[in-house]
Scaffold this active site. Structure first.
Site, PDB file in Angstrom:
ATOM      1  N   ASP A  15       0.824  -1.210   0.000  1.00  0.00           N
ATOM      2  CA  ASP A  15       0.000   0.000   0.000  1.00  0.00           C
ATOM      3  C   ASP A  15       0.861   1.264   0.000  1.00  0.00           C
ATOM      4  OD1 ASP A  15      -2.369   1.392  -0.036  1.00  0.00           O
ATOM      5  OD2 ASP A  15      -2.699   1.278   2.116  1.00  0.00           O
ATOM      6  N   ASN A  63     -10.745  -2.759  -6.322  1.00  0.00           N
ATOM      7  CA  ASN A  63      -9.925  -1.821  -7.101  1.00  0.00           C
ATOM      8  C   ASN A  63     -10.519  -1.469  -8.472  1.00  0.00           C
ATOM      9  OD1 ASN A  63      -6.674  -3.033  -5.885  1.00  0.00           O
ATOM     10  ND2 ASN A  63      -7.958  -1.362  -5.118  1.00  0.00           N
TER      11      ASN A  63
HETATM   12  C1  FPP Z   1      -2.014   0.217  -3.246  1.00  0.00           C
HETATM   13  O1  FPP Z   1      -1.573   1.558  -3.285  1.00  0.00           O
HETATM   14  C2  FPP Z   1      -1.494  -0.511  -4.381  1.00  0.00           C
HETATM   15  C3  FPP Z   1      -2.245  -1.059  -5.372  1.00  0.00           C
HETATM   16  C4  FPP Z   1      -3.705  -0.983  -5.415  1.00  0.00           C
HETATM   17  C5  FPP Z   1      -1.604  -1.750  -6.502  1.00  0.00           C
HETATM   18  C6  FPP Z   1      -0.353  -2.494  -6.182  1.00  0.00           C
HETATM   19  C7  FPP Z   1       0.172  -3.022  -7.432  1.00  0.00           C
HETATM   20  C8  FPP Z   1       1.458  -3.024  -7.800  1.00  0.00           C
HETATM   21  C9  FPP Z   1       2.593  -2.571  -6.972  1.00  0.00           C
HETATM   22  C10 FPP Z   1       1.776  -3.625  -9.120  1.00  0.00           C
HETATM   23  C11 FPP Z   1       1.549  -5.091  -9.007  1.00  0.00           C
HETATM   24  C12 FPP Z   1       2.011  -5.781 -10.142  1.00  0.00           C
HETATM   25  C13 FPP Z   1       2.323  -7.087 -10.154  1.00  0.00           C
HETATM   26  C14 FPP Z   1       2.851  -7.664 -11.372  1.00  0.00           C
HETATM   27  C15 FPP Z   1       2.169  -7.969  -8.992  1.00  0.00           C
HETATM   28  P1  FPP Z   1      -2.638   2.732  -3.322  1.00  0.00           P
HETATM   29  O2  FPP Z   1      -2.830   3.126  -4.746  1.00  0.00           O
HETATM   30  O3  FPP Z   1      -3.879   2.306  -2.610  1.00  0.00           O
HETATM   31  O4  FPP Z   1      -1.873   3.834  -2.532  1.00  0.00           O
HETATM   32  P2  FPP Z   1      -2.502   4.948  -1.586  1.00  0.00           P
HETATM   33  O5  FPP Z   1      -3.028   4.251  -0.376  1.00  0.00           O
HETATM   34  O6  FPP Z   1      -1.337   5.815  -1.278  1.00  0.00           O
HETATM   35  O7  FPP Z   1      -3.557   5.654  -2.400  1.00  0.00           O
END
Ligand code: FPP
Length: 235
Positions: A15, A63
């Site tokens: 996250d 998501n």
């Molecule tokens: C949460 O951060 C992260 C995600 C929803 C996506 C995570 C995905 C990746 C790192 C890429 C994965 C790829 C593979 C191939 C496994 P957020 O966007 O919720 O962050 P925030 O809480 O700061 O808004």
């Protein structure tokens, strides 16, 4: 202090990508792109330590409700990762496993994940499980349905449903439950991840945002885990 053994299975809620980007005045998706680098570093360290199972939460069933552009960027990143990393994964004897269902994914992302699953199916090193279009509750409902169907078809007696048989219907089967759950970004919640499997998992939360997560942070989480006494409800 006496150190316990290494965790066999580490699960991660990656996250904080959006916040990482916003802090730098960048579009949120740049945080996801940087998050891939953190995933590569972490996987490399997990392999180096000989930890057999790493499970990461890449995309939840919730998501899909993010803005269309962010969803499609994430799908593109997943496709890119699977294509670009496949040789590296093969060379390092890594097996990819999927938690969730690929059905609603765009065709290209789906094909890239399917190819990575096929090409690494026989690998015997670390298993990288990717939770993609995954939700813990949906996984439990699917498991309940499979059992109900077997009962109504007369293939299974109700009395024979126990925890072991239930767990065997989950997407995560036959993985052992995670020993350690790491969550970056500071939030103290499970967010519909591995609801059944986390029953006795040790939790470790860091305020660090996922793109900033390093091999040293992973080592710190593992050291903390090794100092804990796990009682599994006993004394
Ligand atoms: C949460 O951060 C992260 C995600 C929803 C996506 C995570 C995905 C990746 C790192 C890429 C994965 C790829 C593979 C191939 C496994 P957020 O966007 O919720 O962050 P925030 O809480 O700061 O808004």
């Amino acid at each position: 202090m006496e150190q316990g053994s290494l965790p066999k299975h580490i699960a991660i809620i990656m996250d904080g990508n959006g916040r990482w980007a916003q802090k730098r005045g960048l579009p949120r998706v740049m945080g996801h792109r940087q998050g891939i680098q953190a995933l590569k570093r972490t996987l490399e360290e997990v392999v180096r330590l000989g930890i057999p199972f790493l499970t990461v939460y890449a995309f939840s069933t919730e998501n899909w409700q993010r803005p269309k552009e962010e969803v499609s960027y994430l799908m593109g990143l997943i496709e890119e990762y699977m294509k670009k990393e496949i040789h590296n994964l093969e060379r390092n004897n890594i097996k990819i496993k999927l938690l969730g269902s690929l059905d609603p994914l765009p065709q290209k992302a789906r094909a890239a994940v399917e190819e990575a699953l096929e090409r690494t199916a026989k690998k015997s090193g670390t298993t990288l499980s990717v939770a993609l279009n995954y939700g813990g509750r949906a996984e439990l409902v699917r498991a309940a349905r499979k059992l109900a169907q077997a009962v109504s078809a007369g293939e299974l007696d109700l009395e024979n449903i126990d925890e072991e048989l239930f767990a065997a219907q989950l997407d995560s089967a036959p993985l052992p439950d995670p020993d350690l759950l790491i969550r970056t970004g500071g939030q103290m919640r499970i967010s519909n991840f591995l609801l059944w499997q986390l029953a006795y998992t040790e939790l470790w939360v860091t305020p660090k945002l996922w793109p900033d997560f390093t091999a040293q942070d992973l080592q710190e989480a593992i050291e903390d885990y090794r100092r804990r006494t796990r009682r599994f409800g006993k004394i």
